[in-house]
Structure formats: C-alpha cells, structure tokens
Design a protein around this motif. Structure first.
Motif, PDB file in Angstrom:
ATOM      1  N   ARG A 197      60.035  58.066  69.087  1.00 27.86           N
ATOM      2  CA  ARG A 197      58.577  58.211  69.159  1.00 27.86           C
ATOM      3  C   ARG A 197      57.971  57.151  70.077  1.00 27.86           C
ATOM      4  O   ARG A 197      56.756  57.043  70.180  1.00 27.86           O
ATOM      5  N   GLN A 198      58.831  56.377  70.711  1.00 31.49           N
ATOM      6  CA  GLN A 198      58.391  55.386  71.696  1.00 31.49           C
ATOM      7  C   GLN A 198      58.887  55.734  73.095  1.00 31.49           C
ATOM      8  O   GLN A 198      58.096  55.874  74.030  1.00 31.49           O
ATOM      9  N   GLN A 525      50.605  51.894  67.908  1.00 29.80           N
ATOM     10  CA  GLN A 525      51.335  52.489  66.784  1.00 29.80           C
ATOM     11  C   GLN A 525      51.162  51.681  65.503  1.00 29.80           C
ATOM     12  O   GLN A 525      51.097  52.252  64.416  1.00 29.80           O
TER      13      GLN A 525
END
Length: 538
Positions: A197-198, A525
């Motif tokens: 997710r990065q 995030q």
C-alpha cells in the motif's frame, strides 16, 4: 560477552551519533563528491569504521575483524554467487547471439523511439530480472541493452538504477518481507500488505519521473498513455498480489503483468514519431546483421532462468544440503544493548543449491539449447570473472563495513538517535531503511538491521508499528539505487568501471527526493488515512 555501547562519546547520544555517522559520510563524500571508485570509497569507509569501532565503541579487535570477515564471506556467498552466475547467463546470451537477437526483437516490435524502449526494458523487463536474481544484475543487463540502442552508458545506468527500486521489497520471492516479520514479531502477511500500500504509489510515478528526467515535459505529454499503462499495471498487480494473493509472488506477478500489459498496449497505440529519440542508424544496422538467430530467441535465456528459479524456489531445493554455520568467535559473543542485552547471533547459512546455483543451471541449460560449444562456454566464464572481480572486492568491503557497524553497535547508535527525535521520526523513518540498504545493498539485510528498531520506536511514540516496519523496507528500496554494491555490479559490463562515483553522484539526488516523497506518504498514512494500515491482533 561484549555489550554494545549506545552512547560511548561523553555519554551523549548526539555526539555519539556524529561520530557513528563518519564511515557513512566518508563513503558518500568519496563516491559523490570526489568521484572515487567504489572499492576505494568502501575501503576508506571500512578503515574509519574499524578505528571507530575499536577505539570509540570499545569493540574487541578479534570481534571487529571477525565481523568484517563474516560480512565478506556473506558477500561472496550467496550475494556474488548470484551476481556472477547471472552475468554468466548474460555472457552466454551475448556469445550465442541471443542478446543481439533480443535487441533485434526490441527494434522490430517496439516503436522506433528510445523512450519506449527505456520504459519496456528499463522498467518492465528490469523488474522481472530483479525478481529472479537482484543484487545489481538487472542493472547490468538492462543498461547493456539500452546502450546497444543508443543510450549513453551513464544515462542508461542512472535510469535503470532509479527504475530498479520498484520491485526490490518483494525480491527473491518475498524474502525481505519474511525476514521483516521474523525480526519484528509482526505477521509477514500484514507487513507485505502494508508495503503493497506504499510502493504501488512509487511504482505508478516512476515511469513519469524517469521520462521527465530523460525527455522533459514534452516527452511526458507525448507518452503519458504508455507511462500510465506500464506504471499503473505494475502498481495494481503489486497491490493485488501483496494484499489478496501471496506476497511471495508479488515480484513475479507485478513484473510480468506490467510487461505484458505494456507490450499489448503498444500493439494498439504508438506515439507520434520524434526524430530526436529515434534509435540510431548504427543500432538499426546491427539489427539487420544480427545473424541467423531468430529475434524471438532473444527471450530464451530470460524465460529459462525465470522458469528455473521459480520452480527451484517453489520446491525449496535451495534448502537441500544447506548448513547453518555459527561463526567461530563471533556467534552470541555480543549482546545488543538496545534490545535488552539480546545475544547477537552470527550464523552463516551456506546453501550449495541456493539461487546462484539455480541461475548457473539456467546458464548451462541455455548454453546447451543454443548449442554453445564447451570452449565458448568456458570463454564466457573467463569473461565473467574478468568483468566481476573488482565488483566482488567492492561488495566484500561494503558488506564487511555493514556487518562491522551492526556488530559493534555503531548502527544501533544511529538508529537509536533517529528514533529519539520524537514525532520527527515519522519523516526520518524511511531514511533508516535507506541507510541500511545503501550500505548492505540488500533490503533483506536492511530489514534485519532496523526493522525491529522501527517497531520499538513506533510503540514508544504511540505510532502504528506495522506502518513503520513496512516503511523500513519501502525506504530501503530508495537506498538501493545508490548502494555501492548495486552500482559496482551495474558498471561491471560497461566502460564505466572505476567511475562508480560519477554514477553515484548522478543518482544520489533522485534517491533522496524519492525517499522524501515516501516520507510524505508515511505522514499521510499515519495521520490522515490510518484506516489504510492493516490491523493485527494486539
């Protein structure tokens, strides 16, 4: 037992940090400012590290030299065993005409535009090679191909080094993630999902970023559809495989997905011709003289090695006859003060059937299929050794320094100082991974070094430990492009041997910028969209 010192300079963490960082500063200055060869920079860094470790951190002399030797042996096996055999495969491809055939296939099937070739070969194909071998070999192989279609060697190396960041965290079938889970005690599946997710954000922007560097804004405007397809397909495949399938398959699926999507897209879309970026006439002429080898056969070496390594890894053949050898005089002879006086293991895992051996088998199989004579095969071995001996020395020195910093406690002083900066740690966290991978050349080693430190610091600051453990790995991939090990392997097959410092200087600013971009993403995030972080049991 030697207990690592965290604040040996006047009992001050700040002063100790300033001394601890000297080997890294020396390395960076020699490479980036004085433009010295990699082996010289690594040697000076190692000497400074030994003086500091023994004289300031009070590490016993025998332990200091044992740690360096341990790192040097690890550099030889498995790291350079993989590199040497991957470059042997490359030389087999060159000697048998399959590399020229691969170039011919590229020229015949891709638009006559070096920018397109840069994306397909530097990004998509390079990611596939990273998933198979890593340790700088994708840089060496893809830059060689780019040079053959008209790229200056320095440009080719810089671009593929930047592109090489996208697949690193999931290389070698997810080993960096597996190690990160082991050292932090967090579920590897959750860590893989968080990394997934990065890095897709970075993967999506990389084709646009490199194209802007190479061709400026007008090239980005002219090629944005294919840049979006290549980066987007890689990012989507990386996200889906790491979050919903198996993080171990992420590199294979994302690189193949990007390569296939980009090639299929180019069947229905082509950019407007641009004379400035057309492939040079000499390369086109070489394509017509490439011999009787069919262009499609240029894919043979890479398909063979991909298949062999995937099957080899799937069946776990690397573990056959492996030996875990405690390093004499070093194993459990040091306690890690930062981790509650935990004994520091020093175990060298010798795998005679490791990934390097699988690649060697692929080289032999390729040589047999293309009917390369035994004499020609041994010529390829000799050429490979001639190309790589200086890279081997450089890598032994740099990993020896990394091990020395780990075992002496210097690295833990650096990490502890960064972790003590309060909430500024959120921005600095990616740079911990960056430093570890810059030194070791391995995201796996970077995770083993600072992964748990990230978790400890995150919990002390009431931050999410999953996010910052993953950030260590994601930040590490940005340090890969400036790792002397990576650069040394990359220049080994070009005329830039001995000019690693020039390559480093050209790449350094991009490495720092992309790490800062990741830092911004981590802030977002943690504070703005914390729901994106996987939830694990407390």
């Amino acid at each position: 037992m030697f207990s690592q010192l965290l604040t040996p300079v006047a009992d001050s963490l700040g002063l100790s940090f300033l001394v601890a960082i000297l080997p890294i500063v020396a390395l960076l200055v020699l490479l980036g400012v004085l433009r010295r060869p990699g082996w010289q920079a690594a040697l000076v860094g190692l000497i400074i590290g030994l003086v500091i470790a023994i004289g300031v951190w009070k590490m016993p002399v025998d332990l200091a030299f044992n740690s360096v030797l341990n790192g040097a042996v690890f550099a030889l096996w498995p790291v350079m065993w993989i590199v040497v055999n991957a470059l042997l495969l490359y030389n087999v491809a060159v000697r048998s005409g399959r590399f020229d055939a691969f170039r011919a296939w590229v020229i015949q099937h891709l638009p006559n535009d070096r920018r397109i070739v840069l994306v397909v070969i530097g990004f998509c194909f390079g990611a596939l090679l990273e998933g198979v071998s890593g340790f700088g070999t994708p840089v060496a192989i893809t830059s060689s191909l780019l040079i053959l279609v008209g790229f200056p060697p320095l440009e080719a190396l810089v671009f593929v080094l930047i592109f090489n960041t996208a697949p690193v965290a999931f290389g070698a079938l997810g080993v960096p993630v597996t190690v990160l889970g082991a050292v932090t005690g967090l579920p590897a599946t959750a860590l893989g999902a968080m990394i997934g997710r990065q890095l897709p954000v970075m993967a999506l922007m990389l084709p646009f970023y490199v194209m802007f560097i190479y061709g400026g804004g007008r090239s980005v405007r002219a090629l944005w559809p294919v840049l979006l397809v290549s980066g987007g397909s890689f990012a989507v495949s990386q996200f889906i495989s790491s979050n919903f399938l198996d993080y171990a398959l992420t590199d294979v699926l994302s690189s193949l997905g990007s390569l296939l999507c980009t090639l299929l897209f180019l069947l229905v879309w082509r950019p407007a011709p641009d004379p400035e970026f057309q492939i040079q006439e000499t390369a086109l002429a070489a394509e017509t003289d490439s011999g009787s080898v069919a262009p499609w056969q240029g894919w043979l070496p890479w398909l063979i090695v991909s298949a062999v390594v995937i099957v080899w890894t799937h069946f776990g053949w690397a573990a056959i006859a492996q030996s875990k050898i405690p390093w004499p005089g070093l194993h459990n002879a040091i306690s890690i003060t930062l981790y509650g006086a935990k004994p520091y293991a020093a175990v060298w895992t010798f795998q005679p059937l490791g990934t390097g051996t699988a690649i060697l088998l692929a080289a032999i199989v390729t040589a047999a299929i293309v009917r390369l004579s035994p004499a020609a095969f041994f010529e390829c071995i000799g050429r490979t050794l001639k190309q790589t001996w200086l890279a081997v020395i450089t890598v032994m020195l740099i990993i020896g320094l990394a091990y020395l910093m780990n075992y002496s406690g210097i690295a833990y002083t650096l990490g502890h100082a960064v972790a003590s900066t309060g909430h500024l740690f959120v921005i600095l966290s990616p740079f911990l991974g960056w430093v570890a991978v810059m030194l070791s050349g391995s995201d796996t080693s970077g995770n083993a070094l600072f992964g748990n430190l990230q978790v400890v610091a995150a919990r002390q600051l009431d931050l999410n430990p999953v996010l910052f453990a993953a950030t260590n790995s994601s930040g590490g991939v940005m340090g890969k492009m400036v790792s002397p090990q990576n650069i040394a392997t990359g220049v080994s097959v070009t005329n830039l041997k001995g000019h690693e410092g020039v390559v480093f200087a050209r790449t350094f600013k991009h490495s720092i910028f992309l790490t800062l971009v990741l830092s911004v993403l981590v802030v977002i995030q943690q504070y703005l969209i914390p729901w994106v972080i996987p939830v694990v049991g407390q």
